[in-house]
Design a protein around this motif. Structure first.
Motif, short mmCIF file in Angstrom:
data_model
loop_
_atom_site.label_atom_id
_atom_site.label_comp_id
_atom_site.label_asym_id
_atom_site.label_seq_id
_atom_site.Cartn_x
_atom_site.Cartn_y
_atom_site.Cartn_z
N PRO A 1 0.83 -1.21 0.00
CA PRO A 1 0.00 0.00 0.00
C PRO A 1 0.86 1.26 0.00
O PRO A 1 2.03 1.24 0.41
CB PRO A 1 -0.81 -0.11 1.29
CG PRO A 1 -0.10 -1.11 2.13
CD PRO A 1 0.70 -1.98 1.22
N GLU A 2 0.27 2.34 -0.46
CA GLU A 2 1.01 3.61 -0.56
C GLU A 2 1.50 4.12 0.79
O GLU A 2 2.51 4.79 0.87
CB GLU A 2 0.12 4.69 -1.23
CG GLU A 2 -0.15 4.42 -2.69
CD GLU A 2 1.11 4.43 -3.55
OE1 GLU A 2 1.99 5.28 -3.33
OE2 GLU A 2 1.20 3.57 -4.44
N ASP A 3 0.77 3.78 1.84
CA ASP A 3 1.14 4.29 3.17
C ASP A 3 1.98 3.30 3.97
O ASP A 3 2.06 3.39 5.19
CB ASP A 3 -0.11 4.69 3.95
CG ASP A 3 -1.02 3.51 4.21
OD1 ASP A 3 -0.86 2.46 3.55
OD2 ASP A 3 -1.92 3.63 5.07
N GLU B 1 9.70 -0.12 7.58
CA GLU B 1 9.77 -1.42 8.22
C GLU B 1 8.99 -2.47 7.43
O GLU B 1 9.42 -3.62 7.33
CB GLU B 1 9.25 -1.35 9.66
CG GLU B 1 10.17 -0.61 10.61
CD GLU B 1 10.01 0.91 10.54
OE1 GLU B 1 9.05 1.40 9.91
OE2 GLU B 1 10.87 1.59 11.10
N ASP B 2 7.87 -2.09 6.85
CA ASP B 2 7.10 -3.01 6.01
C ASP B 2 7.93 -3.44 4.81
O ASP B 2 7.98 -4.62 4.46
CB ASP B 2 5.81 -2.36 5.51
CG ASP B 2 4.81 -2.06 6.61
OD1 ASP B 2 4.83 -2.77 7.63
OD2 ASP B 2 4.02 -1.11 6.43
N ILE B 3 8.60 -2.50 4.19
CA ILE B 3 9.43 -2.80 3.02
C ILE B 3 10.60 -3.69 3.43
O ILE B 3 10.91 -4.68 2.77
CB ILE B 3 9.93 -1.49 2.37
CG1 ILE B 3 8.74 -0.70 1.82
CG2 ILE B 3 10.95 -1.79 1.27
CD1 ILE B 3 9.09 0.71 1.40
N GLN B 4 11.24 -3.35 4.55
CA GLN B 4 12.36 -4.16 5.03
C GLN B 4 11.92 -5.59 5.33
O GLN B 4 12.62 -6.55 5.01
CB GLN B 4 12.96 -3.54 6.29
CG GLN B 4 13.74 -2.27 6.02
CD GLN B 4 14.21 -1.61 7.30
OE1 GLN B 4 13.51 -1.60 8.31
NE2 GLN B 4 15.40 -1.05 7.25
N TYR B 5 10.75 -5.74 5.94
CA TYR B 5 10.25 -7.07 6.26
C TYR B 5 10.05 -7.89 4.98
O TYR B 5 10.47 -9.04 4.91
CB TYR B 5 8.93 -6.98 7.03
CG TYR B 5 8.27 -8.33 7.20
CD1 TYR B 5 8.76 -9.23 8.13
CD2 TYR B 5 7.20 -8.70 6.39
CE1 TYR B 5 8.18 -10.49 8.27
CE2 TYR B 5 6.61 -9.95 6.53
CZ TYR B 5 7.11 -10.83 7.46
OH TYR B 5 6.53 -12.07 7.59
N HIS B 6 9.44 -7.31 3.99
CA HIS B 6 9.19 -8.04 2.74
C HIS B 6 10.50 -8.39 2.04
O HIS B 6 10.63 -9.47 1.47
CB HIS B 6 8.26 -7.23 1.84
CG HIS B 6 6.83 -7.31 2.27
ND1 HIS B 6 6.32 -6.52 3.27
CD2 HIS B 6 5.82 -8.10 1.86
CE1 HIS B 6 5.06 -6.81 3.45
NE2 HIS B 6 4.72 -7.77 2.60
#
Length: 62
Positions: free
Chosen positions: A16-18, A22-27
């Motif tokens: 998602p845009e928001d 940390e979300d990006i790092q996790y993926h």
């Protein structure tokens, strides 16, 4: 074959845009762990399904 850059772009496009850093790092972390796991599975000896079931039967309490 997709390059790592293409895989990262695909992940970014699915988030998602928001999303947070940390979300990006996790993926990215999960992508790398899966990649390494597949590499190990291709290069090392693997157990057959029957062998795994035999081991699990010894370990699990019925």
């Amino acid at each position: 074959m997709n390059t790592i850059k293409q895989k990262i772009e695909s992940i970014l496009n699915q988030l998602p845009e928001d999303c947070s850093i940390e979300d990006i790092q996790y993926h990215l972390y999960v992508l790398e762990k899966v990649r390494l796991g597949l590499k190990v599975a291709d290069t090392e000896n693997r157990l057959k399904q029957e062998e795994v079931e035999g081991l699990l039967n010894k370990w699990l309490i019925e």
